[in-house]
Design a protein around this motif. Structure first.
Motif, short mmCIF file in Angstrom:
data_model
loop_
_atom_site.label_atom_id
_atom_site.label_comp_id
_atom_site.label_asym_id
_atom_site.label_seq_id
_atom_site.Cartn_x
_atom_site.Cartn_y
_atom_site.Cartn_z
N UNK A 83 0.84 -1.20 0.00
CA UNK A 83 0.00 0.00 0.00
C UNK A 83 0.87 1.25 0.00
N UNK A 84 1.93 1.26 0.84
CA UNK A 84 2.81 2.42 0.88
C UNK A 84 3.48 2.63 -0.47
N UNK A 85 3.92 1.52 -1.08
CA UNK A 85 4.60 1.62 -2.37
C UNK A 85 3.66 2.17 -3.42
N UNK A 86 2.41 1.68 -3.42
CA UNK A 86 1.49 2.14 -4.47
C UNK A 86 1.11 3.61 -4.27
N UNK A 87 0.94 4.05 -3.02
CA UNK A 87 0.63 5.48 -2.85
C UNK A 87 1.84 6.32 -3.23
N UNK A 88 3.05 5.82 -2.94
CA UNK A 88 4.26 6.57 -3.31
C UNK A 88 4.31 6.77 -4.82
N UNK A 89 4.13 5.67 -5.57
CA UNK A 89 4.24 5.75 -7.02
C UNK A 89 3.10 6.59 -7.60
N UNK A 90 1.91 6.46 -7.00
CA UNK A 90 0.77 7.26 -7.48
C UNK A 90 1.06 8.74 -7.29
N UNK A 91 1.61 9.10 -6.09
CA UNK A 91 1.94 10.50 -5.84
C UNK A 91 2.96 11.00 -6.85
N UNK A 92 4.00 10.21 -7.09
CA UNK A 92 5.04 10.66 -8.03
C UNK A 92 4.45 10.92 -9.40
N UNK A 93 3.61 10.03 -9.88
CA UNK A 93 3.04 10.24 -11.21
C UNK A 93 2.07 11.41 -11.22
N UNK A 94 1.30 11.56 -10.12
CA UNK A 94 0.34 12.67 -10.09
C UNK A 94 1.05 13.99 -10.22
N UNK A 95 2.15 14.16 -9.44
CA UNK A 95 2.87 15.43 -9.50
C UNK A 95 3.68 15.57 -10.77
N UNK A 96 3.97 14.41 -11.43
CA UNK A 96 4.63 14.50 -12.73
C UNK A 96 3.65 14.93 -13.81
N UNK A 97 2.36 14.99 -13.47
CA UNK A 97 1.37 15.50 -14.40
C UNK A 97 0.51 14.43 -15.05
N UNK A 98 0.62 13.20 -14.58
CA UNK A 98 -0.19 12.15 -15.20
C UNK A 98 -1.64 12.27 -14.77
#
Lengths: 336, 221
Positions: free
Chosen positions: A236-251
């Protein structure tokens, strides 16, 4: 049951402590306790958690009173406080403490929940990781540093798992704050927006750099995260981390790209983390080079996929054109 | 159409301005997407609410996506017949719905359902095969699907109204408007002799069963 035992233990300790707290003659008996209250209150005002119901258990209330009394005693002895909100507490000592008296009704302001206490203990325990590793001993040492008994490790049913998960979640929050800050700056026009590949590279590097102080013992932490009962939480932590990174990358994708992008970034992040464990180059330069190469791989793959699709479409169009031409030539296309 | 929505969201994230959702919904054109002080979906207060809202949005997005593909399948077969313009018109309305939900999903950071490729293929096949049964077949399929969808929207509206009608005003408005569109499609299908298909009862119920299964799966996966 455990709550009752805790309450008994704490009750005994409180009675013994009552005499200790009233001992310091230099200050009026109430003010050290008051300062403890104020400090806890200011600390809590920083938390943005929703208010918990008045008392999750009667024992944690008494436990916290015990802690506050104890911490006031520690403060009198000049023990350092790790939380920044404690600095203005000194000036607050003279303020009338009428608002903190009533504990029976709302307990939002000055009531430290058990979760917050656990978080503080685990944060304190991080200092002892190089010495004890990711173990319950580190948590015990952290608790003792805060002035609590080392038996408070009993609060942590998952032991080392709690410590590692707390650290991971703390790192994720820090990363999210950094990324949100960058995002704000770009929106305010104070910074140039980065290209996606560069942004992700920087985000992964920033996040992995948070492991550097603990890199010696990180393999142990990773093995703790891989224990079956910890896997759901670590995923869960890993998926929220990756989701956050992509969200702020503009995805902002809402189709299968959502999944493929996150899967790719998870792969990049995990492999770079593993490389970092074995890396002995100065400032982990090898790891960042590895990261660069992996991101470049993904970018190349995406470009290639687009090219293949475009080529495919062109080829199909060509074939359709050839088929229509053949039909015309053989006279099959005439309308009768 | 929703690709334009994607790029618009990304490029307009720097623009801060009021967006008139209700006005734009009446205009039935893709509205300018900008970062707003409020949005259609309120920020969830806790993980339970987040779970509930995300499920609702995920399944609605999947539903509109599937409806799009069904109409695409029907158009592929019946596009050049007399029913073509009617199906095209209904398809265009579904495209607007899909664009809206795509925007909401992106805004609220909702995970889209992983079954999208499956609904892509299944929807197209359903639309095409129902159209192969003739114009009445296509209309019967439309009636079945639209009835399913409007029932589903109604239960969502009930759930949200039970929770807190004031908090979810904009979202309720969106869902109500879309439900009204779907009911209109349902009535159009009935007007065009949907019920004259042989085996209408079996056909309709089989499709509705499939829709229920799809809704159940998309909420979770």
């Amino acid at each position: 049951m455990a709550a009752l035992l805790r309450a008994l233990r704490v009750g005994r300790a409180l009675r013994g402590l009552g005499s200790v707290v009233s001992a310091p003659a230099a200050q009026p008996p109430c003010s050290s306790l008051t300062r403890g209250f104020h400090r806890a209150a200011l600390r809590l005002q920083d938390e943005s958690k929703a208010d918990k119901p008045p008392s999750s258990s009667p024992s944690s209330t008494t436990y916290n009173e015990h802690y506050r009394a104890h911490s006031a005693e520690q403060e009198a002895a000049g023990a350092p406080q790790e939380h920044s909100a404690s600095e203005p507490a000194a000036e607050e000592a003279s303020r009338p403490n009428t608002s903190y008296q009533d504990q029976s009704g709302e307990q939002g302001e000055d009531y430290e929940t058990e979760e917050q206490l656990q978080a503080r203990i685990l944060t304190a325990a991080l200092e002892f990781i190089p010495l004890h590793g990711w173990t319950v001993e580190a948590i015990a040492a952290g608790a003792e540093m805060l002035g609590l008994s080392s038996a408070s490790t009993g609060m942590f049913y998952n032991g080392a798992g709690d410590l590692v998960l707390h650290f991971v979640s703390q790192c994720n929050s820090q990363l999210t704050d950094i990324l949100a800050e960058q995002h704000n700056q770009v929106q305010l026009g104070q910074a140039e927006p980065k290209k996606t590949a560069e942004f992700l590279r920087d985000a992964v590097e920033t996040r992995l750099r948070m492991y550097i102080p603990y890199i010696e013992t990180w393999p142990q932490a990773m093995s703790v995260l891989l224990l079956p009962h910890n896997i759901p939480d670590s995923l869960k932590h890993l998926s929220t981390l990756v989701d956050d990174m992509w969200y702020y990358a503009g995805d902002r994708s809402t189709d299968m790209n959502w999944y493929t992008k996150r899967a790719a970034l998870t792969g990049i992040y995990n492999t770079t983390e593993l490389v970092m464990l074995q890396d002995s180059s100065p400032d982990f330069q090898d790891s960042w080079d590895f990261l660069d190469n992996r991101i470049q791989d993904v970018v190349n793959m995406a470009t290639t996929a687009k090219q293949v699709q475009a080529t495919g479409e062109t080829v199909v169009q060509g074939l359709m054109g050839a088929a229509v031409t053949m039909k015309n030539l053989t006279g099959l296309n005439q309308r009768r | 159409m929703h690709r334009a929505a994607h790029t618009a969201v990304y490029s307009c994230s720097n623009i801060v301005g009021p967006a008139m959702i209700r006005q734009c919904l009446k205009c039935r054109v893709p509205q300018q997407l900008s970062s707003r002080a409020y949005s259609v979906v309120p920020t969830p207060r806790d993980s339970e609410e987040k779970e509930m809202l995300h499920r609702i949005l995920r399944v609605d997005h999947a539903g509109e996506y599937g409806a799009n593909r069904i109409y695409a399948g029907q158009m592929a077969v019946l596009g050049r017949s007399s029913l073509g313009p009617l199906i095209q018109e209904m398809w265009d309305q579904e495209k607007v719905h899909l664009a809206k939900f795509t925007e909401i999903l992106a805004e609220s950071r909702v995970r889209p359902t992983a079954l999208l490729p499956f609904w892509n293929v299944a929807g197209f096949i359903l639309g095409a095969s129902s159209a192969l049964l003739g114009k009445e077949g296509a209309m019967a399929c439309t009636v079945a699907v639209e009835e399913s969808i409007s029932e589903h929207y109604n239960s969502q509206i009930r759930a949200l109204m039970e929770e807190d009608p004031d908090r979810y005003t904009e979202l309720l408005q969106v869902i109500k408007e879309f439900r009204d569109d779907e009911i209109e499609h349902h009535d159009t299908g009935l007007e065009h002799d949907a019920e004259s298909v042989p085996g209408y009862w079996i056909f309709k119920n089989a499709i509705q069963l499939g829709c229920k299964a799809a809704i159940y799966a998309s909420q979770r996966i």
